[in-house]
Design a protein around this motif. Structure first.
Motif, PDB file in Angstrom:
ATOM      1  N   ALA A   1       0.832  -1.198   0.000  1.00  0.00           N
ATOM      2  CA  ALA A   1       0.000   0.000   0.000  1.00  0.00           C
ATOM      3  C   ALA A   1       0.861   1.241   0.000  1.00  0.00           C
ATOM      4  N   GLU A   2       0.251   2.314  -0.464  1.00  0.00           N
ATOM      5  CA  GLU A   2       0.879   3.633  -0.386  1.00  0.00           C
ATOM      6  C   GLU A   2      -0.211   4.621   0.001  1.00  0.00           C
ATOM      7  N   THR A   3       0.168   5.647   0.706  1.00  0.00           N
ATOM      8  CA  THR A   3      -0.815   6.633   1.137  1.00  0.00           C
ATOM      9  C   THR A   3      -1.056   7.652   0.038  1.00  0.00           C
ATOM     10  N   VAL A   4      -2.271   8.167  -0.010  1.00  0.00           N
ATOM     11  CA  VAL A   4      -2.611   9.153  -1.030  1.00  0.00           C
ATOM     12  C   VAL A   4      -2.095  10.534  -0.647  1.00  0.00           C
ATOM     13  N   ASP A   5      -1.818  10.741   0.652  1.00  0.00           N
ATOM     14  CA  ASP A   5      -1.367  12.057   1.103  1.00  0.00           C
ATOM     15  C   ASP A   5       0.088  12.051   1.583  1.00  0.00           C
ATOM     16  N   GLU A   6       0.829  11.000   1.206  1.00  0.00           N
ATOM     17  CA  GLU A   6       2.255  10.867   1.548  1.00  0.00           C
ATOM     18  C   GLU A   6       2.519  10.818   3.065  1.00  0.00           C
ATOM     19  N   SER A   7       1.490  10.506   3.873  1.00  0.00           N
ATOM     20  CA  SER A   7       1.698  10.376   5.324  1.00  0.00           C
ATOM     21  C   SER A   7       2.301   9.004   5.622  1.00  0.00           C
ATOM     22  N   ASN A   8       2.738   8.790   6.838  1.00  0.00           N
ATOM     23  CA  ASN A   8       3.325   7.526   7.262  1.00  0.00           C
ATOM     24  C   ASN A   8       2.596   7.023   8.513  1.00  0.00           C
ATOM     25  N   PRO A   9       1.433   6.332   8.327  1.00  0.00           N
ATOM     26  CA  PRO A   9       0.687   5.847   9.484  1.00  0.00           C
ATOM     27  C   PRO A   9       1.454   4.759  10.226  1.00  0.00           C
ATOM     28  N   ALA A  10       1.211   4.681  11.519  1.00  0.00           N
ATOM     29  CA  ALA A  10       1.878   3.687  12.364  1.00  0.00           C
ATOM     30  C   ALA A  10       1.132   2.361  12.298  1.00  0.00           C
ATOM     31  N   ALA A  11       1.819   1.288  12.716  1.00  0.00           N
ATOM     32  CA  ALA A  11       1.218  -0.040  12.757  1.00  0.00           C
ATOM     33  C   ALA A  11      -0.031  -0.012  13.630  1.00  0.00           C
ATOM     34  N   GLY A  12      -1.081  -0.701  13.185  1.00  0.00           N
ATOM     35  CA  GLY A  12      -2.320  -0.763  13.940  1.00  0.00           C
ATOM     36  C   GLY A  12      -3.316   0.326  13.589  1.00  0.00           C
ATOM     37  N   THR A  13      -2.917   1.299  12.776  1.00  0.00           N
ATOM     38  CA  THR A  13      -3.814   2.395  12.382  1.00  0.00           C
ATOM     39  C   THR A  13      -4.860   1.877  11.390  1.00  0.00           C
ATOM     40  N   SER A  14      -6.124   2.281  11.597  1.00  0.00           N
ATOM     41  CA  SER A  14      -7.173   1.929  10.636  1.00  0.00           C
ATOM     42  C   SER A  14      -7.057   2.816   9.408  1.00  0.00           C
ATOM     43  N   VAL A  15      -7.199   2.222   8.265  1.00  0.00           N
ATOM     44  CA  VAL A  15      -7.126   2.947   7.000  1.00  0.00           C
ATOM     45  C   VAL A  15      -8.294   2.525   6.113  1.00  0.00           C
ATOM     46  N   ILE A  16      -8.550   3.341   5.108  1.00  0.00           N
ATOM     47  CA  ILE A  16      -9.578   3.017   4.124  1.00  0.00           C
ATOM     48  C   ILE A  16      -8.946   3.088   2.737  1.00  0.00           C
ATOM     49  N   VAL A  17      -9.324   2.159   1.874  1.00  0.00           N
ATOM     50  CA  VAL A  17      -8.769   2.108   0.519  1.00  0.00           C
ATOM     51  C   VAL A  17      -9.490   3.143  -0.336  1.00  0.00           C
ATOM     52  N   GLU A  18      -8.730   4.081  -0.881  1.00  0.00           N
ATOM     53  CA  GLU A  18      -9.273   5.134  -1.737  1.00  0.00           C
ATOM     54  C   GLU A  18      -9.230   4.747  -3.210  1.00  0.00           C
ATOM     55  N   ASP A  19      -8.197   4.001  -3.610  1.00  0.00           N
ATOM     56  CA  ASP A  19      -7.979   3.700  -5.016  1.00  0.00           C
ATOM     57  C   ASP A  19      -6.979   2.543  -5.096  1.00  0.00           C
TER      58      ASP A  19
ATOM     59  N   ASN B   1      -1.277  -3.603  -8.377  1.00  0.00           N
ATOM     60  CA  ASN B   1      -1.563  -4.433  -7.206  1.00  0.00           C
ATOM     61  C   ASN B   1      -1.273  -3.708  -5.902  1.00  0.00           C
ATOM     62  N   VAL B   2      -1.212  -2.398  -5.942  1.00  0.00           N
ATOM     63  CA  VAL B   2      -0.912  -1.596  -4.764  1.00  0.00           C
ATOM     64  C   VAL B   2      -2.168  -0.832  -4.354  1.00  0.00           C
ATOM     65  N   LEU B   3      -2.504  -0.928  -3.071  1.00  0.00           N
ATOM     66  CA  LEU B   3      -3.639  -0.170  -2.559  1.00  0.00           C
ATOM     67  C   LEU B   3      -3.220   1.261  -2.292  1.00  0.00           C
ATOM     68  N   ARG B   4      -4.055   2.220  -2.618  1.00  0.00           N
ATOM     69  CA  ARG B   4      -3.816   3.618  -2.282  1.00  0.00           C
ATOM     70  C   ARG B   4      -4.784   3.934  -1.146  1.00  0.00           C
ATOM     71  N   ILE B   5      -4.219   4.194   0.036  1.00  0.00           N
ATOM     72  CA  ILE B   5      -5.016   4.295   1.256  1.00  0.00           C
ATOM     73  C   ILE B   5      -4.902   5.671   1.900  1.00  0.00           C
ATOM     74  N   LYS B   6      -5.813   5.937   2.833  1.00  0.00           N
ATOM     75  CA  LYS B   6      -5.694   7.121   3.678  1.00  0.00           C
ATOM     76  C   LYS B   6      -6.140   6.706   5.082  1.00  0.00           C
ATOM     77  N   PRO B   7      -5.547   7.285   6.104  1.00  0.00           N
ATOM     78  CA  PRO B   7      -5.940   6.968   7.484  1.00  0.00           C
ATOM     79  C   PRO B   7      -7.387   7.413   7.720  1.00  0.00           C
ATOM     80  N   VAL B   8      -8.090   6.641   8.552  1.00  0.00           N
ATOM     81  CA  VAL B   8      -9.503   6.941   8.850  1.00  0.00           C
ATOM     82  C   VAL B   8      -9.566   8.067   9.848  1.00  0.00           C
TER      83      VAL B   8
END
Length: 157
Positions: A128-146, A150-157
């Motif tokens: 996965a890669e973040t859509v906003d270039e942030s670096n979430p920590a392990a255990g953080t809930s995320v949602i798949v934006e795109d 084969n790479v998920l583009r996610i953002k933290p919830v």
């Protein structure tokens, strides 16, 4: 004309059932839906031939009834039931596993670095890669934006 009258006169409900089944089998082969309505008209005419009084159920009355029923049902089929003629479209995410992940919630497996990391959706881990270039920590809930390949583009919830 006398020979034709003798050929047609013994027209019974069973003749109409046979005509309807023949038309229905042809319809199954071609799939236009036009013969379906005419086959149904033949079935209705079979019922008419079986229950109509003697004065109405001669061959001329049956043919007139069939012509009216077939015309009416064909017009009804072309207008009211026109949607039956359209091909059913493919489900938008059928056989597109990555597209089915959009909108799902997941959990970050390891701390992200440089906007990239691993996310768990259900029982599967994804790159996965973040859509906003942030670096979430392990255990953080995320949602798949795109998705991108084969790479998920996610953002933290």
């Amino acid at each position: 004309m006398e020979g034709f009258n003798e050929l047609i006169w013994p027209l019974t409900a069973w003749h109409w059932v046979a005509i309807g089944l023949i038309l229905l089998s042809i319809e199954m082969a071609v799939g236009t839906f036009d013969l379906l309505w005419i086959a149904i008209a033949a079935g209705i005419t079979a019922i008419f031939a079986a229950i109509a009084p003697a004065g109405l159920s001669d061959w001329q009355g049956q043919l007139i009834f069939f012509a009216i029923a077939a015309t009416g049902l064909l017009i009804l089929g072309r207008t009211v039931f026109a949607g039956m003629r359209k091909l059913a479209g493919e489900h938008p995410t059928l056989n597109k596993r990555m597209d089915r992940t959009v909108g799902q919630r997941g959990v970050v497996m390891d701390d992200f670095s440089g906007g990239s990391g691993r996310v768990k959706l259900g029982d599967t881990e994804w790159s996965a890669e973040t859509v906003d270039e942030s670096n979430p920590a392990a255990g953080t809930s995320v949602i798949v934006e795109d998705t991108a390949g084969n790479v998920l583009r996610i953002k933290p919830v």
